[in-house]
Enzyme design. Structure first.
Site, PDB file in Angstrom:
ATOM      1  N   PRO A   1       0.369  -1.646  -0.185  1.00 23.98           N
ATOM      2  CA  PRO A   1      -0.057   0.045  -0.174  1.00 23.98           C
ATOM      3  C   PRO A   1       0.796   1.424  -0.064  1.00 23.98           C
ATOM      4  O   PRO A   1       2.451   1.592   0.372  1.00 23.98           O
ATOM      5  CB  PRO A   1      -0.557   0.433   1.705  1.00 23.98           C
ATOM      6  CG  PRO A   1      -0.946  -1.557   1.841  1.00 23.98           C
ATOM      7  CD  PRO A   1       0.706  -2.188   1.280  1.00 23.98           C
TER       8      PRO A   1
ATOM      9  N   HIS B   1      19.965   0.373  29.143  1.00 19.49           N
ATOM     10  CA  HIS B   1      19.503  -0.512  27.676  1.00 19.49           C
ATOM     11  C   HIS B   1      19.794   0.450  26.959  1.00 19.49           C
ATOM     12  O   HIS B   1      20.143   0.113  25.370  1.00 19.49           O
ATOM     13  CB  HIS B   1      18.402  -0.450  27.554  1.00 19.49           C
ATOM     14  CG  HIS B   1      17.085  -1.541  26.813  1.00 19.49           C
ATOM     15  ND1 HIS B   1      17.079  -2.637  27.134  1.00 19.49           N
ATOM     16  CD2 HIS B   1      17.018  -1.380  26.188  1.00 19.49           C
ATOM     17  CE1 HIS B   1      16.378  -3.249  26.780  1.00 19.49           C
ATOM     18  NE2 HIS B   1      16.632  -2.484  25.337  1.00 19.49           N
ATOM     19  N   GLU B   2      19.848   2.017  26.268  1.00 22.19           N
ATOM     20  CA  GLU B   2      19.871   2.078  24.863  1.00 22.19           C
ATOM     21  C   GLU B   2      21.479   2.502  25.263  1.00 22.19           C
ATOM     22  O   GLU B   2      22.076   2.249  23.148  1.00 22.19           O
ATOM     23  CB  GLU B   2      18.881   3.546  24.730  1.00 22.19           C
ATOM     24  CG  GLU B   2      17.119   3.683  24.860  1.00 22.19           C
ATOM     25  CD  GLU B   2      16.969   2.395  24.248  1.00 22.19           C
ATOM     26  OE1 GLU B   2      17.676   2.525  22.646  1.00 22.19           O
ATOM     27  OE2 GLU B   2      16.264   1.949  24.100  1.00 22.19           O
TER      28      GLU B   2
END
Length: 617
Positions: free
Chosen positions: A208, A428-429
């Protein structure tokens, strides 16, 4: 106002007229017929005005008279009464009595039309109600005789299609395929003389938003021929046979206007495989599909009518629709590559006031897997961001904010995050960022953020390098970066959280494809254990034959686990080795919430020059 039916309004007005025609509303008191006759006999009446079945009585002077609905007499000079005779034929004896008493008599001219309307009003109301219900059932505002007619919109000389191939950025291969169609419509005799037959149907296939409808309009604009466009769902109705009738009228109109183009959008809504399971059995859809098959196969060789259709689900189309002689040419409109994205962005930026800081090349690199519609939305969102702060020009920061908004969602400023959770998110990042910076062949890190957006508490953004073939080493490196966040939590926080859920989902899917499709497992290295036939229609996957045994499935799971375990061990080793960079990047995120990739790369370079420290420090 277009929703109101004029016929119903007219019938309502006529009904009100008939109700009040013989029941005038006024302030005059009403007397009964006997009282009226007595007043005439006593010579107290001066004049009478006869109007249908009513009479307006004027006395010679105001008097107390008993009126209808009142217990006490009412003093007035003018009264009304209802005559006992037929309004069309007044009582002759009353006329004679009035004349004998010297009463002036006037009579309103009678018309036969109110009586006719009054007698036929119930029938008119019934016909109008039936007409209204029938129009609502067919879902349109056209006449009853147009119920089975085509709903296609025609573009011709009056409303010419002005779109050309110059308005379509990218898709050069697809445009080359469609140039033959344009040439055939312009010069059909050249093909007929040499005995060549142009494809009767062209099926545009792609995800799409990739520009399938735009390309169809460009073909019509280049060929400068009548263009009939219709959505496949407009053929469907609640009555069986209506869709087939609309198909017939559409093809008849196209033949009369030949050379012409018929464009059917979302053809998969009526072109599904017959008998394919759930949703496969529907009399109206199958009759409509059969009529399309018959009409396409019925074209003679000299008919200059070409059928174009668009779908993003070619796997569910009926094989009879795709055979040679019908839709015998498929043109794939895929997602644009980096150069095509750059061209598409320039098209949508043409009329926008842009700052000199806008780098279209960097934007095209930052938008992998974006369709043309996505890129248009990106430019519009950037313009909205600039307008929100009253800027005169759109700069690069507006595009970055719009890109973050589209990919991750709105900033979640109301989310309450504790300091410990914020520290876990930062490490974490930082794990993703540092592993991406130190892993050879990984995507280039662009920026890192711990600003909550949508469902994401933080994110690392990359500039991926587009490749046709991806090596096993590159896939394993991507797994290391994906698992770097969880590894950082374990090493620097001392406990794991739920923040790695999406990382695990993506890495597990990639590892499973490495084993099942690409032969990159330890046990299965030279075979594919699944067949990739594209998206599978609901109903077909229920009946799919299993490709391998339970013993093989267990070996596949073991291969997937080994791949993920190796990647996690490597990620844990990297974040431990570059502990100094991890601390520096996490501290920068806790301070600024958003840092660039250069900050991470500088921290990694500094950690390489210094001896490694204890991760817990």
């Amino acid at each position: 106002m277009r929703r109101f039916n004029p016929w119903l309004i007219l019938l309502l007005v006529l009904g009100l007229y008939l109700v009040f025609a013989n029941n005038p509303v006024g302030a005059r008191p009403e007397i009964d017929y006997t009282t009226f006759k007595n007043l005439v006999s006593e010579g107290r009446v001066e004049s009478v005005f006869l109007s249908g079945g009513n009479a307006t009585v004027t006395l010679k002077e105001a008097q107390n008279v008993d009126v209808v609905g009142r217990d006490a007499p009412v003093s007035s000079q003018t009264f009304t009464t209802r005559l006992l005779s037929n309004p069309a034929t007044p009582d002759n004896s009353l006329i004679q009595q009035l004349q004998a008493s010297g009463v002036r008599v006037r009579q309103q001219a009678q018309s036969i039309w109110p009586q006719i309307l009054f007698n036929f009003l119930p029938l008119l109301l019934f016909v109008g109600l039936f007409y209204f219900i029938f129009m609502r059932a067919q879902g349109g505002q056209s006449g009853v005789m147009q119920f089975g007619q085509s709903r296609a919109k025609r573009y011709g000389k009056e409303n010419r299609v002005n779109t050309t191939f110059g308005d379509v950025a990218g898709h050069e291969e697809a445009k080359r395929e469609l140039i033959e169609v344009v040439d055939f419509l312009k010069n059909p005799q050249k093909y007929v003389n040499i005995g060549a037959e142009i494809p009767k149907g062209v099926l545009l296939v792609g995800p799409p938003g990739t520009g399938k409808t735009l390309l169809a309009r460009a073909v019509a604009g280049e060929a400068d021929v009548p263009f009939f466009t219709v959505s496949a769902s407009e053929f469907m109705e609640m009555f069986v046979g209506v869709g087939a009738s609309r198909v017939r009228t559409l093809f008849e109109d196209a033949r009369k206007a030949a050379p012409a183009i018929i464009f059917i959008d979302e053809i998969d809504s009526i072109g599904r495989k017959r008998g394919a399971g759930i949703g496969g059995g529907h009399d109206e859809r199958e009759q409509t599909l059969n009529q399309i098959l018959s009409e396409m196969d019925g074209f003679d060789k000299s008919t200059s009518v070409i059928i174009m259709a668009a779908t993003n689900r070619p796997d569910i189309l009926d094989p009879a629709l795709l055979r040679p002689g019908r839709f015998d040419r498929q043109v794939t409109i895929d997602l644009p590559n980096m150069k095509e994205r750059e061209a598409i962005l320039k098209v949508h930026m043409r009329n926008k006031p842009l700052s000199t800081s806008v780098n279209v090349d960097e934007l095209s690199k930052s938008t992998p897997y974006f369709s043309g519609a996505d890129l248009k939305n990106l430019v519009n969102e950037a313009a909205l961001e600039a307008a929100r702060v009253n800027k005169a020009q759109i700069d690069m920061s507006d595009f970055y904010r719009a890109l973050d908004k589209i990919t991750l969602g709105l900033e979640n400023g109301s989310l309450t995050v504790t300091p410990d959770e914020r520290r876990a998110i930062a490490y974490h990042e930082a794990g993703h960022a540092v592993t991406a910076a130190v892993t050879p062949g990984a995507d280039k890190l662009q920026k890192v953020s711990i600003i909550p957006r949508g469902r994401a508490l933080g994110a690392a953004f990359y500039l991926p390098e587009e490749q046709v073939l991806v090596s096993r080493e590159r896939l394993e490196n991507q797994l290391v970066v994906s698992l770097g966040g969880r590894a950082a939590e374990e090493v620097f926080i001392g406990q794991v959280t739920t923040g790695a859920a999406d990382d695990f989902r993506k890495s597990t899917n990639m590892a499973r494809r490495m084993v099942l499709e690409w032969g990159m497992g330890d046990t299965f290295q030279h075979q594919a254990l699944t067949t990739d036939n594209g998206p599978v229609f609901l109903g077909e996957d229920m009946a799919q034959r299993k490709e391998f045994s339970e013993h093989t499935a267990r070996l596949v799971d073991e291969d997937v686990k080994r791949i993920l375990d190796r990647a996690y061990a490597r990620a844990k080793q990297l974040v431990t080795e570059y502990a100094g960079a991890m601390h520096e990047v996490a501290d920068a995120l806790l301070t600024s919430e958003l840092i660039t990739g250069d900050v991470v790369r500088e921290a990694v370079s500094k950690a390489r020059r210094e001896p490694s420290a204890n991760p817990a420090d």
